[in-house]
Motif scaffolding. Structure first.
Motif, short mmCIF file in Angstrom:
data_model
loop_
_atom_site.label_atom_id
_atom_site.label_comp_id
_atom_site.label_asym_id
_atom_site.label_seq_id
_atom_site.Cartn_x
_atom_site.Cartn_y
_atom_site.Cartn_z
N LYS A 1 3.70 4.11 7.46
CA LYS A 1 4.75 4.94 7.73
C LYS A 1 5.83 4.00 8.35
N ALA A 2 5.63 3.37 9.31
CA ALA A 2 6.49 2.37 10.30
C ALA A 2 7.13 1.41 9.41
N ALA A 3 6.26 0.81 8.56
CA ALA A 3 6.63 -0.41 7.95
C ALA A 3 7.67 0.10 6.73
N MET A 4 7.26 1.20 5.97
CA MET A 4 8.30 1.65 5.05
C MET A 4 9.83 1.95 5.73
N ASN A 5 9.55 2.54 6.84
CA ASN A 5 10.85 2.67 7.42
C ASN A 5 11.86 1.38 8.05
N GLN B 1 -3.59 11.15 5.01
CA GLN B 1 -4.84 10.41 5.17
C GLN B 1 -5.67 10.08 3.65
N LYS B 2 -5.44 11.32 3.22
CA LYS B 2 -6.13 11.29 1.64
C LYS B 2 -5.52 10.32 0.70
N GLU B 3 -4.18 10.28 0.64
CA GLU B 3 -3.25 9.38 -0.25
C GLU B 3 -3.70 7.98 0.26
N LEU B 4 -3.90 7.76 1.44
CA LEU B 4 -4.09 6.25 1.91
C LEU B 4 -5.58 5.85 1.81
N ASP B 5 -6.66 6.93 1.74
CA ASP B 5 -7.83 6.42 1.54
C ASP B 5 -7.89 6.35 0.04
N ASP B 6 -7.38 6.92 -0.83
CA ASP B 6 -7.58 6.89 -2.15
C ASP B 6 -6.75 5.44 -2.81
N ALA B 7 -5.73 5.14 -2.14
CA ALA B 7 -5.00 3.95 -2.42
C ALA B 7 -5.78 2.69 -2.07
N LYS B 8 -6.64 2.85 -0.87
CA LYS B 8 -7.46 1.68 -0.42
C LYS B 8 -8.35 1.50 -1.24
N ARG B 9 -9.05 2.79 -1.90
CA ARG B 9 -10.27 2.77 -2.69
C ARG B 9 -10.00 2.05 -4.05
N VAL C 1 -5.07 -4.76 4.29
CA VAL C 1 -4.67 -3.44 3.64
C VAL C 1 -5.89 -2.53 3.96
N GLN C 2 -6.94 -2.89 4.12
CA GLN C 2 -8.20 -1.91 4.49
C GLN C 2 -7.98 -1.24 5.74
N SER C 3 -7.36 -2.03 6.56
CA SER C 3 -7.54 -1.77 8.00
C SER C 3 -6.13 -0.97 8.44
N LEU C 4 -5.16 -0.88 7.51
CA LEU C 4 -3.87 -0.10 7.88
C LEU C 4 -4.16 1.35 8.08
N THR C 5 -3.37 1.99 8.91
CA THR C 5 -3.53 3.53 9.21
C THR C 5 -2.07 3.98 8.66
N VAL C 6 -2.32 5.40 8.64
CA VAL C 6 -0.88 6.01 8.06
C VAL C 6 0.09 5.66 9.07
N GLU C 7 0.01 5.53 10.23
CA GLU C 7 1.11 5.32 11.18
C GLU C 7 1.81 4.15 10.91
N LEU D 1 0.89 -1.20 0.03
CA LEU D 1 -0.08 -0.08 0.12
C LEU D 1 0.75 1.32 -0.09
N GLY D 2 1.90 1.09 0.80
CA GLY D 2 2.69 2.51 0.79
C GLY D 2 3.53 2.75 -0.38
N ASN D 3 3.95 1.56 -1.23
CA ASN D 3 4.64 1.92 -2.52
C ASN D 3 3.53 2.25 -3.41
N GLN D 4 2.15 1.83 -3.46
CA GLN D 4 1.28 2.30 -4.38
C GLN D 4 1.42 3.77 -4.45
N ILE D 5 1.36 4.34 -3.17
CA ILE D 5 1.20 5.79 -3.04
C ILE D 5 2.88 6.60 -3.46
N LEU D 6 3.73 5.86 -3.19
CA LEU D 6 5.01 6.60 -3.41
C LEU D 6 5.38 6.47 -4.70
N GLY D 7 5.18 5.35 -5.39
CA GLY D 7 5.51 5.39 -6.97
C GLY D 7 4.93 4.04 -7.82
N GLY D 8 4.01 3.20 -7.26
CA GLY D 8 3.63 1.94 -7.70
C GLY D 8 2.36 2.14 -8.45
N GLY D 9 1.86 3.08 -8.13
CA GLY D 9 0.23 3.30 -8.60
C GLY D 9 0.12 4.21 -9.96
#
Length: 500
Positions: free
Chosen positions: A457-461, A400-408, A448-454, A327-335
């Motif tokens: 972020k923690a997983a990517m780091n 939060q918007k990026e996360l919601d859009d990627a989940k949708r 994926v749908q249950s993931l939070t911003v935090e 999910l994080g990568n979809q927001i960064l550059g995979g989507g």
């Protein structure tokens, strides 16, 4: 669907890096469109005509996911079997996934590729033409392919008892009794050597080869899955036979079956195929690679554009952080369009036709990669911009918007990953090969749908470091210009179709 009809010249690592259209490797991909997709409008069976809903009505509604009852067992020879009944069409898909990729090449880069390419070149009493005609005459399709982790062989056939029996008999010979004719090996070696010569004129391929060598050092993932011009000519029939005996053993394979079969019929097919393979245990997975030293390495090449390729060690495929990283990568550059990288590098500055990032989960730590092409005179600034975007993303995480859009988006596209039997058999092969839970496909979307911003972020780091990139550039050395300021209407439009 045939995965290989003849020799595959592509490089897995390179393909992961340079595709800028949103291609995601293997089972994590939610948008695998195939035949058998559900119709756009369904009726209740009554005479009332169907009513088309507006986009506004359905925008926030997830497409229903095809639930799979995955059955599992082992054959007497030790092959793991995963089976899904699907009686909608009178056919079945069979896929064998062997731990027989180039990571098992040893001191002979290209050995796994040549062995797999030679499977359907001859069996006792039949040459490649007779094999191809045999499958075609039965309405069956044979496919094969080899990669860094695995090699595959697949069969699609009608489930009618007579057609099924004949297709399976021929398939058994191809995977269990290849004769490796010398003349066919010579032809395929020559094709490979021609491909290696072509690679020398392709800066993207040169950069991809260099990137994996720098990233993995002496690890088996370092060399190209196709071998090289020095190793391939030295590989002979005796080596192919020995590799087949070891790596195509029943204990080293996962058998995936999907289609119009009963459990008893699936058990009979699995036992028949398993019994036709060489006897032997599973091969050990590659050892963990050493962490490479970060740095920039340049390949001088006369062109107008410069290829930029960045990589660092990522994750194993069954890492529990996979949903968050996906999910994080979809927001960064995979989507595709709308990602951080695409927006900042292409849309606001016009520096590239496309930029893409992605995790490739493998048996051991696969790569996280970013790839793009840009004008040579702004290559250094573009590289710094990409690294800064990653650094900022790790520091601040997604909004939060990026996360919601990627989940949708994922909720809408994920059902397509099981839209056809061909999609499902590929998923089953990966589930078995990478030891994923049988309920992986059912749980992935919910995770994926249950993931939070935090959590994202923690997983990517946990798995990425903006200062740990191994970078390879390929292009001309020219005087550098400053980057244009970001703008909603950049003066410089994106460069055209990538050169290579």
């Amino acid at each position: 669907m045939s995965e290989r009809n003849g020799l595959r010249f592509g490089l897995l690592g390179l393909a992961v890096i340079v595709l800028v259209t949103g291609l995601v490797f293997f089972i994590g991909r939610p948008a695998a469109v195939g035949e058998g997709a559900p119709p756009a409008v369904q009726t209740s069976g009554e005479s009332t005509p169907p009513v088309l809903q507006s986009l506004a009505e359905v925008a926030d509604k997830a497409v229903s996911h095809r639930k799979l009852d995955i059955q599992q067992w082992k054959t007497a020879e030790g092959a793991r079997v995963l089976f899904v009944e699907a009686h909608e069409l009178p056919m079945f898909d069979l896929r064998l996934t062997f731990a027989a990729g180039s990571s098992q090449d040893g001191d002979n880069p290209g050995l796994a590729m040549l062995t797999n390419a030679m499977l359907n070149e001859g069996v006792p009493g039949k040459d490649s033409t007779a094999i191809a005609s045999g499958f075609e005459g039965l309405g069956a399709d044979f496919g094969n392919g080899s990669y860094r982790d695995m090699a595959v062989a697949s069969l699609r056939s009608l489930s009618d008892a007579d057609k099924r029996a004949a297709a399976l008999q021929l398939f058994e010979q191809v995977v269990g009794q290849p004769s490796f004719p010398e003349e066919a090996l010579e032809r395929i070696r020559n094709q490979a050597l021609s491909a290696f010569e072509y690679q020398k004129q392709n800066p993207g391929k040169l950069a991809g080869i260099e990137l994996f060598e720098r990233l993995y050092g002496k690890h088996p993932y370092a060399h190209s899955s196709d071998g090289d011009e020095h190793s391939v000519p030295k590989i002979g029939v005796a080596q192919l036979r020995a590799f087949h005996q070891k790596a195509y053993a029943a204990g080293n394979t996962v058998i995936a079956l999907v289609g119009d079969l009963s459990r008893s019929e699936a058990e009979a097919i699995a036992a028949q195929v398993s019994g036709a393979l060489p006897k032997g245990p599973a091969l050990p997975a590659p050892a963990a690679p050493e962490v490479p030293k970060p740095g920039v390495h340049h390949i001088e090449f006369p062109s107008k554009q410069t290829h930029l390729m960045l990589a660092q060690l990522g994750i194993v495929r069954n890492d529990p952080d996979w949903p968050a990283l996906y999910l994080g990568n979809q927001i960064l550059g995979g989507g595709g369009f709308g990602t951080r990288l695409m927006e900042q590098v292409r849309e606001k500055r016009g520096l590239t036709y496309g930029v893409y990032s992605g995790f490739t989960g493998m048996q051991t730590r696969g790569p996280f990669t970013i790839g793009l092409q840009t004008r040579a005179e702004v290559s250094e600034g573009t590289l710094k911009l990409v690294q800064d975007i990653v650094r900022d993303f790790l520091a601040s995480g997604p909004t939060q918007k990026e996360l919601d859009d990627a989940k949708r988006e994922l909720a809408g596209s994920f059902p397509l990953s099981t839209a056809s039997n061909a999609d499902i058999v590929g998923q089953l092969g990966a589930i078995g090969f990478y030891n994923l839970p049988l309920d992986y496909l059912e749980n992935f979307l919910a995770q994926v749908q249950s993931l939070t911003v935090e959590q994202v972020k923690a997983a990517m780091n946990r798995h990425l470091d903006a200062d740990a990139f191994v970078v390879v550039t390929a292009g001309p050395t020219v005087e550098q210009k400053p980057l244009p300021a970001p703008s909603d209407k950049p003066v410089e439009q994106p460069v055209g179709i990538p050169e290579h």
